[in-house]
Design an enzyme around this catalytic site. Structure first.
Site, PDB file in Angstrom:
ATOM      1  N   ASP A  10       3.260  -5.989  -7.287  1.00  0.00           N
ATOM      2  CA  ASP A  10       4.011  -6.964  -6.631  1.00  0.00           C
ATOM      3  C   ASP A  10       4.733  -7.890  -7.121  1.00  0.00           C
ATOM      4  O   ASP A  10       4.713  -9.227  -6.922  1.00  0.00           O
ATOM      5  CB  ASP A  10       2.970  -7.517  -5.451  1.00  0.00           C
ATOM      6  CG  ASP A  10       2.213  -6.389  -4.646  1.00  0.00           C
ATOM      7  OD1 ASP A  10       2.529  -5.203  -4.894  1.00  0.00           O
ATOM      8  OD2 ASP A  10       1.504  -6.796  -3.733  1.00  0.00           O
ATOM      9  N   LYS A 108       3.657  -0.422  -0.150  1.00  0.00           N
ATOM     10  CA  LYS A 108       2.508  -0.300   0.539  1.00  0.00           C
ATOM     11  C   LYS A 108       2.614  -1.396   1.670  1.00  0.00           C
ATOM     12  O   LYS A 108       3.536  -2.127   1.238  1.00  0.00           O
ATOM     13  CB  LYS A 108       1.299  -0.660  -0.527  1.00  0.00           C
ATOM     14  CG  LYS A 108       1.581  -1.933  -1.473  1.00  0.00           C
ATOM     15  CD  LYS A 108       0.420  -2.044  -2.056  1.00  0.00           C
ATOM     16  CE  LYS A 108       0.501  -3.478  -2.862  1.00  0.00           C
ATOM     17  NZ  LYS A 108       0.417  -4.809  -2.149  1.00  0.00           N
ATOM     18  N   CYS A 152      -3.915  -8.524  -4.307  1.00  0.00           N
ATOM     19  CA  CYS A 152      -3.495  -7.027  -4.283  1.00  0.00           C
ATOM     20  C   CYS A 152      -3.900  -6.724  -5.827  1.00  0.00           C
ATOM     21  O   CYS A 152      -4.195  -5.537  -5.946  1.00  0.00           O
ATOM     22  CB  CYS A 152      -1.794  -7.063  -4.183  1.00  0.00           C
ATOM     23  SG  CYS A 152      -1.464  -7.226  -2.566  1.00  0.00           S
TER      24      CYS A 152
HETATM   25  C1  VGL Z   1      -0.464 -10.030  -1.460  1.00  0.00           C
HETATM   26  C2  VGL Z   1      -1.189 -11.272   0.120  1.00  0.00           C
HETATM   27  C3  VGL Z   1      -0.290 -10.624   1.334  1.00  0.00           C
HETATM   28  C4  VGL Z   1      -0.479  -9.799  -3.049  1.00  0.00           C
HETATM   29  C5  VGL Z   1       0.503  -9.232  -0.690  1.00  0.00           C
HETATM   30  O1  VGL Z   1       0.414  -9.224  -3.405  1.00  0.00           O
HETATM   31  O2  VGL Z   1      -1.367 -10.289  -3.704  1.00  0.00           O
HETATM   32  N1  VGL Z   1      -1.173 -10.863  -1.130  1.00  0.00           N
HETATM   33  N2  VGL Z   1       0.380  -9.492   0.823  1.00  0.00           N
END
Ligand code: VGL
Ligand code: ZN
Length: 204
Positions: A10, A108, A152
């Site tokens: 991410d 995702k 994540c």
């Molecule tokens: C994430 C919260 C919501 C992350 C993704 O990448 O850690 N955290 N969506």
């Protein structure tokens, strides 16, 4: 390290300073991620990739506050600001990420009703197919880095371990959101699961 894959989690503008769900100091991990990636033949990038109105957004739950935790059919859900909307600039790969040889980009969190912190398994248990993809390439070990350590990255690492991969997290190439002790709790769970806590200097 040909049996080891690097999973970069991410690295998207919405998680970087100025983004919709900015992780403090998140941009500090980009040079480390780039340097790490140069040492791995197999690199997977993930993108959090939500449709508008996603159920993980506080905006989809009138009367609920940001960062509140609610009960969903699949378990506890933190309510996040709207982030990583599909095909928006905030959901792109971070411009500072330079990994031309990454062979899989996995998106995702696409199911409007279900969150997916993990790159391996959505919150309702649906597989993303990543474990099979890695196994098909002879991968037995994974190293993770990216954002956010306590969401994540941790969920992906725990699922990697559960799927039978030797698993390590490069902690200096991660940054955390750290809601109500979530970072310490995530490390406790990861260490309990046998996940190694490394530094990029140990790898690159
Ligand atoms: C994430 C919260 C919501 C992350 C993704 O990448 O850690 N955290 N969506
Ligand atoms: Zn998300």
């Amino acid at each position: 390290m040909s049996q080891t894959a690097l999973l970069l989690i991410d690295l998207q503008p919405d998680f970087l300073p100025g983004g919709a769900l900015a992780v403090p100091d998140g941009d500090a991990v980009l040079p480390l991620a780039n340097r790490l990636a140069a040492g791995f033949a197999t690199v997977v990038l993930t993108q959090d990739w939500h449709p508008p109105g996603h159920r993980s957004f506080a905006s989809a739950h009138p009367g609920r506050a940001l960062f509140e935790t609610i009960r969903m059919p699949y378990g506890e859900q933190v309510l996040w600001p709207d982030h990583c909307l599909q095909a928006t600039p905030g959901a792109a790969l971070a411009p500072g990420l330079h990994v031309p040889h990454a062979s899989l980009i996995l998106r995702k969190g696409c199911n409007p009703e279900v969150d997916s912190y993990s790159a391996f398994t959505e919150a309702d248990g649906t597989s993303t197919g990543l474990a099979a993809w890695l196994r098909a390439r002879g991968i037995t070990r994974v190293v993770l880095a990216g954002l956010a350590t306590d969401y994540c990255v941790a969920w992906s690492a725990l699922d990697a371990r559960r799927a039978g991969f030797a698993t390590a997290v490069a902690e200096d190439a991660c940054r955390a959101i750290d809601l109500a002790g979530s970072l310490a709790a995530a490390w406790a769970r990861m260490e309990q699961a046998g996940i190694a806590r490394l530094r990029t200097a140990d790898l690159a």
